[in-house]
Design an enzyme around this catalytic site. Structure first.
Site, PDB file in Angstrom:
ATOM      1  N   GLY A  94       0.922  -1.236  -0.079  1.00 59.93           N
ATOM      2  CA  GLY A  94      -0.019  -0.055  -0.009  1.00 59.93           C
ATOM      3  C   GLY A  94       0.787   1.397   0.007  1.00 59.93           C
ATOM      4  N   CYS A 119       1.352   0.039  13.022  1.00 61.62           N
ATOM      5  CA  CYS A 119      -0.054   0.092  13.200  1.00 61.62           C
ATOM      6  C   CYS A 119      -0.602  -0.534  14.598  1.00 61.62           C
ATOM      7  CB  CYS A 119      -0.857  -0.421  12.045  1.00 61.62           C
ATOM      8  SG  CYS A 119      -0.509  -2.329  11.960  1.00 61.62           S
TER       9      CYS A 119
HETATM   10  C1  LIG Z   1       3.387  -3.746   8.301  1.00 65.65           C
HETATM   11  S1  LIG Z   1       4.027  -4.868   7.156  1.00 65.65           S
HETATM   12  C2  LIG Z   1       4.492  -3.720   5.882  1.00 65.65           C
HETATM   13  C3  LIG Z   1       3.287  -3.003   5.051  1.00 65.65           C
HETATM   14  C4  LIG Z   1       3.480  -2.175   3.966  1.00 65.65           C
HETATM   15  N1  LIG Z   1       4.571  -1.465   4.323  1.00 65.65           N
HETATM   16  C5  LIG Z   1       2.495  -1.849   3.401  1.00 65.65           C
HETATM   17  O1  LIG Z   1       2.034  -0.537   3.552  1.00 65.65           O
HETATM   18  O2  LIG Z   1       1.514  -2.514   2.615  1.00 65.65           O
HETATM   19  C6  LIG Z   1       5.298  -5.363   7.796  1.00 65.65           C
HETATM   20  C7  LIG Z   1       6.077  -6.417   6.849  1.00 65.65           C
HETATM   21  O3  LIG Z   1       7.523  -6.465   7.318  1.00 65.65           O
HETATM   22  C8  LIG Z   1       7.945  -7.726   6.727  1.00 65.65           C
HETATM   23  N2  LIG Z   1       8.887  -8.138   7.529  1.00 65.65           N
HETATM   24  C9  LIG Z   1       9.098  -8.738   8.724  1.00 65.65           C
HETATM   25  N3  LIG Z   1      10.499  -9.029   9.136  1.00 65.65           N
HETATM   26  C10 LIG Z   1      11.066  -8.411   8.032  1.00 65.65           C
HETATM   27  C11 LIG Z   1      12.502  -8.391   7.950  1.00 65.65           C
HETATM   28  N4  LIG Z   1      13.583  -8.960   8.828  1.00 65.65           N
HETATM   29  N5  LIG Z   1      12.952  -7.862   6.908  1.00 65.65           N
HETATM   30  C12 LIG Z   1      12.193  -7.248   5.968  1.00 65.65           C
HETATM   31  N6  LIG Z   1      10.825  -6.978   5.995  1.00 65.65           N
HETATM   32  C13 LIG Z   1      10.355  -7.897   7.166  1.00 65.65           C
HETATM   33  C14 LIG Z   1       6.621  -8.366   6.815  1.00 65.65           C
HETATM   34  O4  LIG Z   1       6.889  -9.651   5.894  1.00 65.65           O
HETATM   35  C15 LIG Z   1       5.594  -7.423   6.702  1.00 65.65           C
HETATM   36  O5  LIG Z   1       5.313  -7.807   5.163  1.00 65.65           O
END
Ligand SMILES: C[S@@+](CC[C@H](N)C(=O)[O-])C[C@H]1O[C@@H](n2cnc3c(N)ncnc32)[C@H](O)[C@@H]1O
Length: 404
Positions: free
Chosen positions: A209, A331
């Site tokens: 998003g 969030c």
């Molecule tokens: C809150 S979501 C991100 C939402 C995204 N920014 C959006 O607006 O659609 C957090 C994301 O962090 C990713 N994540 C978790 N650990 C991570 C890591 N060590 N390195 C990179 N991404 C990671 C997860 O897979 C997840 O998709």
């Protein structure tokens, strides 16, 4: 043979009682705690956890926030500038939806103009009273740093109106006209204030998003969108394919690295970095059993979240150029995942990497977007959107840092 559990072994050791013959082995009852004790839904565990922590943090505001989180959330329609946006805007306006970003920009311009008039008036009166004519800063001047990208357009229904947008439809080239998202999720992107040709990193990008919103600015010189999860990265590809024409998609590099190592891979490279970390996703956690981080089996993962968030924010800071800007967002309402992570990162940057990081004042966002969102005024650092029944967006925390 595996040792019998203590309880079962005790039952087996017992001999005949009061002359009765021993219970045949097959009727022995062994309580299976894991399967027979009632399973507490993860949503209930989440709510209990939040009741304990957020009632202290938000005090008298918590019951209203709690009620809102348990109700249907509101969406915004992020207009796709790569589709015939004017036509869609007209259609959304006919439904009484308004673009909250343009409205904030208009408000910022009005403030700017009245502050200029006030400054001119003070200057004239100082000159009249024998002053040296130097510009005197007005009380509203911090608000004038308001940076609202006019290219991003997001429509929302007015406060208290719970109408819903219908799903977006594709144009003749198959490009979708708008993307439905929590409108508060745009605030970190607006805070990043991408300028023309900026090199931008979206460290935790999927499902995409905010990546899509970053592209709507039309300003990214290059956008690196990364997410450790392959499956979620597929959703990011899908969103970009559905909204962004091929020639623009080609300016985006999508990777699946562990973001914690990014600083080592490409340190000091980016003008702007978005670190939108995994968190307890509070609204999801009180509403959905599926993929709920309050599931008993995920306790350790949940407890480790602040550490993961800190490591990701540190990687984001290291990936930024000197003078580069980083926006951290979650969030969640949790101070442990919000301000505490930011404070720890600033401290570690200074002590371990000799990098000074300043927190940028975003309090003008509260004024600019007060008609659309309900803000919490008690954050030590950064800004927090609170869910409210009349403006049911968020929770969304964001904090902007500038690397010295
Ligand atoms: C809150 S979501 C991100 C939402 C995204 N920014 C959006 O607006 O659609 C957090 C994301 O962090 C990713 N994540 C978790 N650990 C991570 C890591 N060590 N390195 C990179 N991404 C990671 C997860 O897979 C997840 O998709």
């Amino acid at each position: 043979m595996a040792a019998r559990s203590g309880r079962a072994a005790m039952l087996l050791r017992k001999g005949p009682v009061l002359g009765l013959s021993p219970v045949p082995r097959r009727y022995l009852y062994k309580k299976k705690w894991a399967t027979t004790s009632p399973r507490i839904p993860a949503t209930r565990l989440a709510l209990h956890h939040f009741d304990t922590t957020y009632s202290l943090q938000l005090q008298e505001r918590w019951p209203a926030v709690r009620a809102a989180m348990l109700c249907e959330q509101k969406y915004g329609a992020l207009l796709n500038n790569f589709a015939p946006a004017d036509l869609i805007a007209q259609q959304l306006e006919l439904l009484s939806a308004t673009d909250f970003v343009s409205e904030a920009a208009r408000r910022a311009r009005c403030w700017q103009e009245s502050a200029d008039v006030e400054a001119e008036r003070r200057k004239t009166s100082l000159e009249g009273s024998g002053g040296d004519g130097t510009m005197v800063p007005t009380e509203t001047s911090p608000l004038l740093h308001a940076s609202v990208s006019s290219n991003i357009k997001c429509y929302t229904f007015p406060r208290g109106d719970i109408s819903r947008f219908r799903p977006a439809w594709p144009d003749s080239l198959g490009i979708l006209s708008y993307y439905l998202m929590d409108a508060a999720s745009l605030l970190p992107v607006l805070a990043l204030n991408v300028q023309l040709d900026d090199l931008v990193l979206d460290l935790c990008a999927a499902p995409g998003g905010k990546t899509l919103a970053l592209l709507q600015t039309g300003a990214c010189g290059h956008l690196a969108a990364n997410d450790v999860s392959f499956s979620r990265t597929k959703r990011l590809y899908h969103i970009l394919n559905s909204y962004i024409p091929k020639e623009i998609r080609e300016t985006v590099s999508i990777t699946s690295h562990d973001g914690r190592n990014w600083g080592e891979l490409q340190g000091g490279t980016f003008h702007k970095v978005l670190v939108d970390v995994p968190c307890t996703t509070d609204r999801h956690s009180v509403m959905e059993e599926e993929n709920n981080i309050f599931h008993k089996m995920r306790t350790k993962e949940r407890q480790m979240l602040p550490m993961l968030q800190l490591q990701l924010l540190m990687a984001g800071i290291l990936a930024a150029k000197p003078e580069g800007e980083v926006v951290y967002s979650t969030c969640s309402l949790s101070q442990l995942q919000n301000e505490h992570v930011v404070e720890r990162a600033i401290d570690i940057a200074e002590t371990q990497f000799n990098i000074t990081v300043h927190v940028e004042d975003l309090s003008h966002f509260r004024m600019l977007f007060q008609d659309t969102f309900c803000f919490f005024s008690g954050c030590r650092l950064g800004e927090l959107v609170l869910p409210h029944l009349t403006a049911n967006f968020g929770p969304l925390y964001f904090c902007k840092l500038r690397r010295a």
